[in-house]
Design an enzyme around this catalytic site. Structure first.
Site, PDB file in Angstrom:
ATOM      1  N   SER A  29     -54.499  16.323 -13.079  1.00 42.51           N
ATOM      2  CA  SER A  29     -55.116  15.762 -12.013  1.00 42.51           C
ATOM      3  C   SER A  29     -56.341  15.232 -12.249  1.00 42.51           C
ATOM      4  CB  SER A  29     -55.062  16.716 -10.877  1.00 42.51           C
ATOM      5  OG  SER A  29     -53.732  17.126 -10.712  1.00 42.51           O
ATOM      6  N   ASP A 325     -47.166  23.715  -9.026  1.00 42.26           N
ATOM      7  CA  ASP A 325     -46.592  23.527 -10.245  1.00 42.26           C
ATOM      8  C   ASP A 325     -46.385  24.731 -11.123  1.00 42.26           C
ATOM      9  OD1 ASP A 325     -46.720  20.668  -9.791  1.00 42.26           O
ATOM     10  OD2 ASP A 325     -48.851  20.569 -10.604  1.00 42.26           O
ATOM     11  N   ARG A 356     -36.730  21.063  -9.061  1.00 39.08           N
ATOM     12  CA  ARG A 356     -37.328  22.499  -9.702  1.00 39.08           C
ATOM     13  C   ARG A 356     -36.802  23.714  -8.944  1.00 39.08           C
ATOM     14  NH1 ARG A 356     -43.648  21.134 -11.113  1.00 39.08           N
ATOM     15  NH2 ARG A 356     -42.970  19.780 -13.028  1.00 39.08           N
TER      16      ARG A 356
HETATM   17  C1  S3P Z   1     -50.887  16.562  -8.070  1.00 43.56           C
HETATM   18  C2  S3P Z   1     -50.520  17.039  -6.723  1.00 43.56           C
HETATM   19  C3  S3P Z   1     -49.208  17.950  -6.776  1.00 43.56           C
HETATM   20  C4  S3P Z   1     -48.839  18.393  -8.208  1.00 43.56           C
HETATM   21  C5  S3P Z   1     -48.939  17.378  -9.370  1.00 43.56           C
HETATM   22  C6  S3P Z   1     -50.383  16.848  -9.423  1.00 43.56           C
HETATM   23  C7  S3P Z   1     -52.136  15.657  -8.177  1.00 43.56           C
HETATM   24  O1  S3P Z   1     -48.096  16.768  -6.297  1.00 43.56           O
HETATM   25  O2  S3P Z   1     -47.317  18.896  -8.022  1.00 43.56           O
HETATM   26  O3  S3P Z   1     -48.628  18.030 -10.635  1.00 43.56           O
HETATM   27  O4  S3P Z   1     -52.820  15.636  -9.006  1.00 43.56           O
HETATM   28  O5  S3P Z   1     -52.484  15.390  -7.053  1.00 43.56           O
HETATM   29  P1  S3P Z   1     -48.128  16.877  -4.813  1.00 43.56           P
HETATM   30  O6  S3P Z   1     -49.449  16.464  -4.210  1.00 43.56           O
HETATM   31  O7  S3P Z   1     -47.017  15.618  -4.597  1.00 43.56           O
HETATM   32  O8  S3P Z   1     -47.441  18.083  -4.126  1.00 43.56           O
END
Ligand code: S3P
Length: 442
Positions: A29, A325, A356
């Protein structure tokens, strides 16, 4: 990635416990955001510890196609930014590969740049919902067209004089929140996002780090974030911590394999990311954090973990955003515990790199574990040492592949997966790292 041949793999119980020390790759992220915010800043941003996984490399390629200059400098990465609103039209389709984060955050940037672009992705990403960003971003004045059901490929005509948005998130999604904030950077006035449940706040932290005017206020259980548009973002160096979502795999493996003890160094410990650690502690795990420090504005520490016989888990829906995740690997830990676990409120898992929820249930069933899906809850009947012996379909999903390879470390018979190639999207070097710690993967 799509055209490469599938890489089947198998995992079985190791002859000896897991031991040693490892450093997992940088946070996914934070890595996407470092490249994107760096490209929108004035000056040169140095990024240390960037995740060099396929997903992040797609973001680097897209930002280059939009005019930013991005290069490697030894182990670091350098981004020469174009300033807010300073990106230039891409000459070709932007292909975001397997990455939902790259696609959704980039949609936010493109919504408030006055040019036309087209975005696509691989077969997994082309199935994932984009309407969740198209709807709010259209209020800036941007015009999107998408395939039926709001799927990629997507065309975007960015707004000329973008309007700031006020939006309450209907789902707890850091990606949607971040897309709106990125769009708000080039809108005149204040962009406001209200989230009913707090989600990862790396965008907010990084915007402050780059000098944006941003406030965060608590509102009930959630938060209201306000960003003043058209600031001058000043380039600022970034240190990317080890990804707690990647650390989860060796960590759970060491918890489950009898006699193991490992140390994972430099792991990000942002409280909006550590729901798994909290849950594992409730299940009886001993996780010791050493060397607690702040690096690049994010809390970081070394985690020491040793084998523990775990109890079943019962996790509340409001914890989901802080471990969204981690459910596939948590499900493996639950299968190896004694008792019935209930993981509540997993609706969002249905729209990840795969469905998932269904795929995690199928992985456990392939090992002979009894599982039910009741509404949005996953119920797992833990058996200590599951029979194993199954083939797991990974559906182009890196986290399922890594979870199944951990699972095989404790099942009685080996576990096989159809394809390990997608692991490189988030965790290049996963198999060698696990083998170095003593895991048996072939
Ligand atoms: C992320 C937010 C999450 C996560 C993804 C990374 C991010 O998704 O599942 O792997 O970097 O903002 P969502 O915001 O759609 O839940």
């Amino acid at each position: 990635m799509e055209s490469s041949a599938p890489r089947p793999m198998a995992a079985r119980r190791p002859a000896t416990p897991l031991s040693g020390q490892a450093h997992v790759p940088g946070d996914k992220s934070i890595s996407h955001r470092a490249l994107m915010f760096g490209a929108l800043a004035i000056g040169q941003t140095r990024i240390t510890g960037l995740l060099e996984g396929e997903d992040v490399l797609r973001t680097a390629a897209a930002m280059r196609a939009l005019g930013a200059s991005i290069s490697r400098d030894g182990a670091d990465w350098l981004v020469a930014g174009r300033g807010i609103g300073g990106l230039t039209p891409p000459e070709d389709v932007l292909d975001m590969g397997n990455s939902g984060t790259a696609a959704r955050l980039l949609a936010g940037i493109l919504a408030t740049h006055d040019f036309y672009s087209v975005m696509t992705g691989d077969a997994s990403l082309r199935k994932r919902p984009m309407k969740r960003v198209i709807d709010p971003l259209s209020a800036t004045g941007a015009v999107f067209t998408a395939r039926e059901g709001g799927r990629l490929p997507l065309t975007i005509q960015g707004a000329r004089d973008a309007l700031p948005i006020t939006y309450r998130l209907p789902v707890a999604s850091a990606q949607v929140k971040s897309a709106i904030l990125l769009a708000g950077l080039n809108a005149r006035g204040v962009t406001q996002v209200e989230e009913p449940e707090p989600t990862r706040d790396h965008s907010e932290n990084m915007l402050l780090h780059f000098g944006a005017e941003l406030t965060v206020r608590q509102a009930g259980r959630g938060r209201i974030i306000r960003l003043t548009g058209q600031p001058e973002l000043r380039a600022a160096d970034i240190i990317v911590p080890g990804d707690p979502s990647s650390a989860a795999f060796p960590l759970v493996a060491a918890l489950l394999v009898p006699g193991s003890r490992i140390t994972l160094t430099g792991i990000g410990l942002n409280p909006l990311r550590t729901g798994l650690f909290e849950t594992l502690r409730e299940m009886g795990a001993e996780l010791t954090v050493r060397n607690h420090r702040i690096a690049g504005g994010e809390p970081v520490g070394d985690i020491v973990v040793e084998h523990t016989q775990l109890r079943a888990a019962d996790t509340p829906p409001e914890r989901a955003p802080s471990m969204i995740d981690e459910y596939p690997i948590l499900a493996v830990a639950c299968a190896a515990s004694r008792g019935t676990s209930r993981l509540r409120g997993l609706n969002e898992l249905r729209v990840k790199e795969s469905d998932r929820l269904a795929a995690t249930a199928a992985m456990l069933r392939a090992a002979g574990v009894h599982v039910e899906i009741e509404g949005d809850d996953l119920i797992i009947h833990g058996v200590g040492s599951p029979p194993g012996g199954g083939l797991v379909e990974t559906h182009m999903d890196h986290r399922l592949a890594m979870s199944a390879l951990v699972f095989g470390q404790i099942t009685q018979a080996e576990m096989r997966i159809d394809d390990a190639s997608f692991i490189d999207t988030s965790f290049p070097g996963y198999v060698p790292l696990m083998r170095k710690l003593g895991a048996a993967i072939s």
